[in-house]
Write a protein that holds these residues in place. Structure first.
Motif, mmCIF file in Angstrom:
data_model
loop_
_atom_site.group_PDB
_atom_site.id
_atom_site.type_symbol
_atom_site.label_atom_id
_atom_site.label_comp_id
_atom_site.label_asym_id
_atom_site.label_seq_id
_atom_site.Cartn_x
_atom_site.Cartn_y
_atom_site.Cartn_z
ATOM 1 N N ARG A 157 0.808 -1.209 0.000
ATOM 2 C CA ARG A 157 0.000 0.000 0.000
ATOM 3 C C ARG A 157 0.848 1.269 0.000
ATOM 4 N NH1 ARG A 157 -3.964 0.063 -2.206
ATOM 5 N NH2 ARG A 157 -4.825 1.796 -0.984
ATOM 6 N N MET A 158 2.156 1.115 -0.187
ATOM 7 C CA MET A 158 3.062 2.265 -0.198
ATOM 8 C C MET A 158 3.615 2.464 -1.611
ATOM 9 S SD MET A 158 4.424 4.734 1.566
ATOM 10 C CE MET A 158 4.093 4.187 3.251
ATOM 11 N N ILE A 159 3.465 3.665 -2.151
ATOM 12 C CA ILE A 159 3.893 3.961 -3.523
ATOM 13 C C ILE A 159 5.404 4.126 -3.591
ATOM 14 C CG2 ILE A 159 3.778 5.674 -5.374
ATOM 15 C CD1 ILE A 159 0.922 6.299 -4.411
ATOM 16 N N LEU A 160 6.000 3.518 -4.606
ATOM 17 C CA LEU A 160 7.422 3.717 -4.890
ATOM 18 C C LEU A 160 7.593 4.769 -5.974
ATOM 19 C CD1 LEU A 160 10.321 2.772 -4.228
ATOM 20 C CD2 LEU A 160 10.084 1.127 -6.102
ATOM 21 N N MET A 161 6.822 4.653 -7.055
ATOM 22 C CA MET A 161 6.846 5.660 -8.122
ATOM 23 C C MET A 161 5.586 5.553 -8.959
ATOM 24 S SD MET A 161 9.872 4.257 -10.669
ATOM 25 C CE MET A 161 11.106 4.301 -9.376
ATOM 26 N N MET A 162 5.354 6.597 -9.779
ATOM 27 C CA MET A 162 4.141 6.674 -10.598
ATOM 28 C C MET A 162 4.446 7.293 -11.957
ATOM 29 S SD MET A 162 1.328 8.080 -7.796
ATOM 30 C CE MET A 162 -0.055 7.903 -8.939
ATOM 31 N N LEU A 198 3.701 1.951 -9.246
ATOM 32 C CA LEU A 198 4.564 0.877 -8.757
ATOM 33 C C LEU A 198 4.572 0.958 -7.234
ATOM 34 C CD1 LEU A 198 6.677 -1.383 -8.968
ATOM 35 C CD2 LEU A 198 8.423 0.412 -9.265
ATOM 36 N N TRP A 199 4.122 -0.120 -6.600
ATOM 37 C CA TRP A 199 4.071 -0.175 -5.139
ATOM 38 C C TRP A 199 5.359 -0.793 -4.607
ATOM 39 C CZ3 TRP A 199 -0.240 2.163 -3.122
ATOM 40 C CH2 TRP A 199 -1.307 2.357 -4.002
ATOM 41 N N CYS A 200 5.621 -0.566 -3.349
ATOM 42 C CA CYS A 200 6.896 -1.007 -2.762
ATOM 43 C C CYS A 200 7.060 -2.523 -2.740
ATOM 44 C CB CYS A 200 7.056 -0.444 -1.352
ATOM 45 S SG CYS A 200 7.490 1.317 -1.314
ATOM 46 N N ASP A 201 5.970 -3.278 -2.833
ATOM 47 C CA ASP A 201 6.099 -4.736 -2.859
ATOM 48 C C ASP A 201 6.345 -5.266 -4.265
ATOM 49 O OD1 ASP A 201 3.611 -4.370 -4.007
ATOM 50 O OD2 ASP A 201 2.659 -6.020 -2.909
ATOM 51 N N GLY A 202 6.360 -4.368 -5.264
ATOM 52 C CA GLY A 202 6.686 -4.776 -6.631
ATOM 53 C C GLY A 202 5.508 -4.918 -7.563
ATOM 54 N N HIS A 203 4.280 -4.882 -7.057
ATOM 55 C CA HIS A 203 3.144 -5.008 -7.973
ATOM 56 C C HIS A 203 2.803 -3.640 -8.562
ATOM 57 C CE1 HIS A 203 0.326 -3.504 -4.824
ATOM 58 N NE2 HIS A 203 -0.561 -3.374 -5.804
ATOM 59 N N VAL A 204 2.142 -3.662 -9.714
ATOM 60 C CA VAL A 204 1.777 -2.445 -10.441
ATOM 61 C C VAL A 204 0.275 -2.440 -10.645
ATOM 62 C CG1 VAL A 204 2.040 -1.143 -12.586
ATOM 63 C CG2 VAL A 204 3.998 -2.359 -11.630
ATOM 64 N N SER A 205 -0.342 -1.287 -10.432
ATOM 65 C CA SER A 205 -1.770 -1.149 -10.704
ATOM 66 C C SER A 205 -2.028 0.197 -11.360
ATOM 67 C CB SER A 205 -2.586 -1.275 -9.412
ATOM 68 O OG SER A 205 -2.239 -0.251 -8.489
ATOM 69 N N ALA A 206 -3.167 0.288 -12.046
ATOM 70 C CA ALA A 206 -3.571 1.538 -12.697
ATOM 71 C C ALA A 206 -4.723 2.134 -11.911
ATOM 72 C CB ALA A 206 -3.992 1.272 -14.142
ATOM 73 N N ILE A 207 -4.536 3.344 -11.388
ATOM 74 C CA ILE A 207 -5.557 3.994 -10.577
ATOM 75 C C ILE A 207 -5.652 5.468 -10.952
ATOM 76 C CG2 ILE A 207 -5.230 2.407 -8.643
ATOM 77 C CD1 ILE A 207 -3.644 4.534 -7.235
ATOM 78 N N ARG A 208 -6.667 6.125 -10.460
ATOM 79 C CA ARG A 208 -6.794 7.567 -10.629
ATOM 80 C C ARG A 208 -6.067 8.277 -9.486
ATOM 81 N NH1 ARG A 208 -10.243 8.360 -14.681
ATOM 82 N NH2 ARG A 208 -11.818 6.768 -15.109
ATOM 83 N N LYS A 209 -5.555 9.454 -9.773
ATOM 84 C CA LYS A 209 -4.858 10.214 -8.740
ATOM 85 C C LYS A 209 -5.759 10.471 -7.539
ATOM 86 C CE LYS A 209 -2.300 13.738 -9.864
ATOM 87 N NZ LYS A 209 -1.804 14.996 -10.487
ATOM 88 N N SER A 210 -7.029 10.645 -7.794
ATOM 89 C CA SER A 210 -7.965 10.936 -6.714
ATOM 90 C C SER A 210 -8.111 9.775 -5.740
ATOM 91 C CB SER A 210 -9.333 11.301 -7.288
ATOM 92 O OG SER A 210 -9.852 10.236 -8.073
#
Length: 220
Positions: A157-162, A198-210
């Protein structure tokens, strides 16, 4: 004796007929684009997600050989003599991607590439925007320090980069989604109104900034 001319066979298209034919072709082309356009964008988003996963792999390898420290976005955080940026050719992460050329390709989404180097980044495009709370940078007003993986209690649940914007608003990273931190505008919804994360556990998801909350950016 020659057969009589058939006027109907020799008559060409009238202007109205030609315009009607062009209108039909344009209509069919628009239908084709309406179907193919989203498919192409979905493909770009998938490629972007693959690049982010490859970056995550490099970050994990780096952490494994550096006391489980996340790499800073700017080398000077770890050592004043280190002047590299995380996405550049001299980044220590490049070695974990195979080679410098591969690293320089995967750190920029296809939608943010440029045929030549841009002044803002110094590379052919605008790299992904990092979470400064995990990959710190130099800031004279803030005492950023290197972050250990053990400090992140919920890496999924922690963002690494976007995804990042391009142009004048581009910047290396962001600190929070709260209004007082203006650098949240450096994050872009590049893909059909969605941002690859890109989340800190390595998985990637597509979400809205909101959908992003402060707890997704800040270490508790």
């Amino acid at each position: 004796m020659l057969p009589p001319n058939d006027a109907r066979k020799e008559r060409g298209f009238t202007l109205i007929e030609m315009l009607a034919a062009i209108a039909i072709v344009l209509f069919l082309a628009s239908l084709l684009y309406a179907g193919v356009g989203p498919m192409l964008e979905t493909s770009r988003r998938a490629k972007c997600a693959g690049q982010l996963r490859a970056i995550s792999h490099a970050v994990s390898l780096y952490a494994g050989e550096n006391n489980m420290n996340f790499p800073p976005s700017y080398g000077g955080v770890a050592d004043p003599k280190h002047t590299w940026w995380w996405y550049n050719f001299d980044s220590p992460l490049a070695a974990y991607a195979g080679n410098t050329q591969t690293w320089m390709k995967i750190t920029i989404c296809d939608k943010n590439r440029s045929p030549a180097k841009v002044a803002a980044s110094g590379v052919p495009g605008y790299p992904y925007a990092v979470n400064y709370n995990i990959m710190p940078t130099y800031n004279a007003q803030i005492n950023f320090t290197v972050v250990k993986a053990t400090q992140v209690s919920n890496p999924s649940r922690m963002i690494l980069m976007m995804d990042s914007v391009k142009g004048d608003e581009w910047g290396w990273g962001f600190r929070d989604v709260a209004p007082e931190f203006k650098n949240w505008n450096r994050v872009s919804e590049n893909h059909l109104g969605m941002a690859n994360v890109l989340w800190c556990d390595g998985h990637v998801s597509a979400i809205r900034k909101s959908e992003v909350r402060s707890e997704n950016c800040l270490i508790q």
